[in-house]
Design an enzyme around this catalytic site. Structure first.
Site, PDB file in Angstrom:
ATOM      1  CE  LYS A 126      49.573 -13.496  39.979  1.00  0.00           C
ATOM      2  NZ  LYS A 126      50.196 -14.444  39.055  1.00  0.00           N
ATOM      3  NE  ARG A 178      57.603 -20.177  41.451  1.00  0.00           N
ATOM      4  CZ  ARG A 178      56.707 -19.379  40.887  1.00  0.00           C
ATOM      5  NH1 ARG A 178      55.552 -19.140  41.484  1.00  0.00           N
ATOM      6  NH2 ARG A 178      56.964 -18.802  39.737  1.00  0.00           N
ATOM      7  NE  ARG A 191      57.966 -20.066  36.278  1.00  0.00           N
ATOM      8  CZ  ARG A 191      56.890 -19.288  36.439  1.00  0.00           C
ATOM      9  NH1 ARG A 191      55.783 -19.789  36.963  1.00  0.00           N
ATOM     10  NH2 ARG A 191      56.914 -18.030  36.087  1.00  0.00           N
ATOM     11  NE  ARG A 201      58.757 -13.840  36.949  1.00  0.00           N
ATOM     12  CZ  ARG A 201      58.783 -14.950  37.692  1.00  0.00           C
ATOM     13  NH1 ARG A 201      59.931 -15.459  38.085  1.00  0.00           N
ATOM     14  NH2 ARG A 201      57.669 -15.529  38.043  1.00  0.00           N
ATOM     15  NE  ARG A 222      52.320 -11.132  34.336  1.00  0.00           N
ATOM     16  CZ  ARG A 222      52.247 -12.428  34.633  1.00  0.00           C
ATOM     17  NH1 ARG A 222      51.243 -13.156  34.224  1.00  0.00           N
ATOM     18  NH2 ARG A 222      53.178 -12.992  35.362  1.00  0.00           N
TER      19      ARG A 222
HETATM   20  P1  AMP Z   1      53.484 -16.479  35.223  1.00  0.00           P
HETATM   21  O1  AMP Z   1      53.507 -17.958  35.113  1.00  0.00           O
HETATM   22  O2  AMP Z   1      52.086 -15.931  35.355  1.00  0.00           O
HETATM   23  O3  AMP Z   1      54.416 -15.958  36.295  1.00  0.00           O
HETATM   24  O4  AMP Z   1      54.029 -15.903  33.822  1.00  0.00           O
HETATM   25  C1  AMP Z   1      55.347 -16.168  33.400  1.00  0.00           C
HETATM   26  C2  AMP Z   1      55.756 -15.200  32.291  1.00  0.00           C
HETATM   27  O5  AMP Z   1      54.857 -15.354  31.166  1.00  0.00           O
HETATM   28  C3  AMP Z   1      55.674 -13.720  32.622  1.00  0.00           C
HETATM   29  O6  AMP Z   1      56.834 -13.253  33.307  1.00  0.00           O
HETATM   30  C4  AMP Z   1      55.528 -13.106  31.234  1.00  0.00           C
HETATM   31  O7  AMP Z   1      56.746 -13.105  30.537  1.00  0.00           O
HETATM   32  C5  AMP Z   1      54.605 -14.112  30.543  1.00  0.00           C
HETATM   33  N1  AMP Z   1      53.169 -13.775  30.744  1.00  0.00           N
HETATM   34  C6  AMP Z   1      52.219 -14.522  31.384  1.00  0.00           C
HETATM   35  N2  AMP Z   1      51.033 -13.909  31.389  1.00  0.00           N
HETATM   36  C7  AMP Z   1      51.222 -12.724  30.747  1.00  0.00           C
HETATM   37  C8  AMP Z   1      50.374 -11.618  30.450  1.00  0.00           C
HETATM   38  N3  AMP Z   1      49.076 -11.596  30.830  1.00  0.00           N
HETATM   39  N4  AMP Z   1      50.907 -10.573  29.765  1.00  0.00           N
HETATM   40  C9  AMP Z   1      52.203 -10.571  29.370  1.00  0.00           C
HETATM   41  N5  AMP Z   1      53.060 -11.563  29.637  1.00  0.00           N
HETATM   42  C10 AMP Z   1      52.586 -12.637  30.322  1.00  0.00           C
END
Ligand code: AMP
Length: 215
Positions: free
Chosen positions: A13, A127, A162, A173, A88
């Protein structure tokens, strides 16, 4: 157009959001990117959110909602935006509804990029992400390798893995996604906003499906 992008970690996404930014000219709002930028700057919020991110856990709702509320009040969003990685949880989705209601606005579509769990694990463990946050290009050691090992094709910066892209954290996750985020699929379906798109196949093909879904 105000679009929500839903999908598991590694569903693509983020990549699709960047392509939509180019096509539609509306900004991408990624809460994960906001937290990573805050950590890079060493702000208290960045340090606080890191502990959750490194474990693959969700950052508490009040922190995330506060960040998004602040971002949605900025003046560059007249033409709309794309929310990537938010909401989320159901609490976040309801808070978003309230913010939008106060602004007299509404979500146009919630696009689900649908990918099976085992495929997500394969994708995330290989990745590699560009360290230059203004670029943010993503590669995969097997499926989409950069031309030069460890170097971004787009901007020449270093590629890195990452902290949360290791198998143990990836499984965590995925569990969090299935328990806390997947219920949003029904939430947006009930509002007739859900657009489900098959997330397997070439990136351009998936992009075509998304374009059709929001046309
Ligand atoms: P992402 O880059 O979207 O995969 O986000 C990486 C990490 O950031 C996630 O595994 C969460 O720990 C935190 N995170 C990002 N967006 C949210 C959200 N909307 N609610 C809670 N944690 C978030």
């Amino acid at each position: 157009m105000r679009i929500i992008l839903l999908g598991g970690p590694g569903s693509g996404k983020g990549t699709q959001a960047k392509m939509l930014v180019d096509k539609l000219g509306i900004p991408q709002i990624s809460t994960g990117d906001i937290f990573r930028a805050a950590l890079k700057e060493g702000t208290p919020m960045g340090l606080k959110t890191k502990t959750f991110m490194d474990k693959g856990e969700l950052v508490p709702d009040d922190v995330v909602i506060g960040v998004v509320e602040e971002r949605l009040a900025k003046p560059d969003l007249d033409k709309g935006y794309m929310l990537d990685g938010f909401p989320r949880t159901l609490a976040q989705a309801k808070a978003l509804d309230k913010i939008l209601e106060n602004q007299g606005k509404a979500i146009s579509h919630a696009v689900l990029v649908d990918v099976p769990d085992e495929e997500l694990v394969k994708r995330l463990s290989g990745r590699r992400t560009c360290r230059n946050s203004a670029c943010g290009a993503m590669f995969h050691v097997m499926f989409n390798p950069s031309k030069k090992d460890g170097i971004c094709d787009a901007c020449g910066s270093e590629l890195y893995q990452r902290n949360d892209d290791n198998e143990k954290t990836i499984r965590e996750r995925l569990g969090v996604y299935n328990n806390q985020t997947a219920p949003l699929i029904q939430y947006y379906e009930a509002k007739s906003l859900l657009r489900k798109v098959e997330g397997l196949g070439p990136i351009e093909q998936i992009f075509g499906r998304i374009e059709q879904a929001i046309a």
